[in-house]
Design a protein around this motif. Structure first.
Motif, mmCIF file in Angstrom:
data_model
loop_
_atom_site.group_PDB
_atom_site.id
_atom_site.type_symbol
_atom_site.label_atom_id
_atom_site.label_comp_id
_atom_site.label_asym_id
_atom_site.label_seq_id
_atom_site.Cartn_x
_atom_site.Cartn_y
_atom_site.Cartn_z
ATOM 1 N N ARG A 64 0.831 -1.207 0.000
ATOM 2 C CA ARG A 64 0.000 0.000 0.000
ATOM 3 C C ARG A 64 0.865 1.257 0.000
ATOM 4 N NH1 ARG A 64 -1.468 3.472 3.686
ATOM 5 N NH2 ARG A 64 -0.746 2.245 5.443
ATOM 6 N N THR A 65 1.846 1.318 0.922
ATOM 7 C CA THR A 65 2.664 2.538 0.999
ATOM 8 C C THR A 65 3.555 2.684 -0.235
ATOM 9 O OG1 THR A 65 4.387 1.419 2.288
ATOM 10 C CG2 THR A 65 2.679 2.606 3.518
ATOM 11 N N GLY A 67 2.909 1.527 -3.186
ATOM 12 C CA GLY A 67 2.039 1.834 -4.319
ATOM 13 C C GLY A 67 1.547 3.268 -4.338
ATOM 14 N N SER A 68 1.642 3.951 -3.207
ATOM 15 C CA SER A 68 1.147 5.334 -3.139
ATOM 16 C C SER A 68 2.176 6.345 -3.641
ATOM 17 C CB SER A 68 0.746 5.680 -1.706
ATOM 18 O OG SER A 68 1.895 5.756 -0.874
ATOM 19 N N VAL A 69 3.389 5.894 -3.890
ATOM 20 C CA VAL A 69 4.470 6.773 -4.335
ATOM 21 C C VAL A 69 4.466 6.826 -5.857
ATOM 22 C CG1 VAL A 69 6.973 7.124 -4.301
ATOM 23 C CG2 VAL A 69 5.834 6.151 -2.316
#
Length: 148
Positions: A64-65, A67-69
């Motif tokens: 999740r983290t 993929g958020s970049v």
């Protein structure tokens, strides 16, 4: 927040980083390739940072983290590899001082642009005559040092 301890830490890191290109140049001479030397150096760097993460913690590294970049943020690793390979190839020819003066001059130009446009989430800090003067002094220093 007091900046002096951080500035001193950055200075210490800068001193140690100045050893990396000539050390990688020695490695490149031994293995016969600047890129091979860079691969070995980065492999050791990877193992070192994995050990540090295991000791100090890794924050929240998750699908999740990560993929958020934005995808292009991951190019920073490529920039690091290019720096290591360039140091192994260029510093043995130019010497450490000229290599790093040119590196620092390039960093200052890039940093001035990043600040001016507020890129990568930084606060906008417009270009100014004093900033250009400081940059010109570094570039002048690069010319002076390369002539000696």
């Amino acid at each position: 927040m007091q900046l002096v301890p951080y500035m001193l830490a950055a200075l210490a890191v800068g001193i140690v980083v100045s050893f990396q290109p000539p050390m990688n140049g020695m490695l490149a001479k031994s293995v016969g390739s600047a890129y091979g030397a860079a691969a070995v150096s980065i492999g050791i760097a990877f193992a070192s940072i994995v050990l540090l993460v295991l000791i100090a913690g890794h924050g929240e590294i998750s699908r999740r983290t990560l993929g958020s970049v934005p995808w292009w943020v991951y190019l920073s690793g490529t920039i690091g590899a290019a720096f290591v390979a360039a140091g192994a190839a260029i510093a043995p020819v130019t010497g450490g001082l000229v290599f790093f003066i040119c590196i620092v001059a390039g960093q200052l130009i890039g940093s001035m642009l990043v600040d001016h446009f507020g890129a990568f989430g930084l606060e906008v800090r417009a270009m100014s005559p004093m900033r250009f003067l400081g940059l010109a002094m570094v570039l002048g220093g690069a010319v002076l040092v390369s002539q000696s």
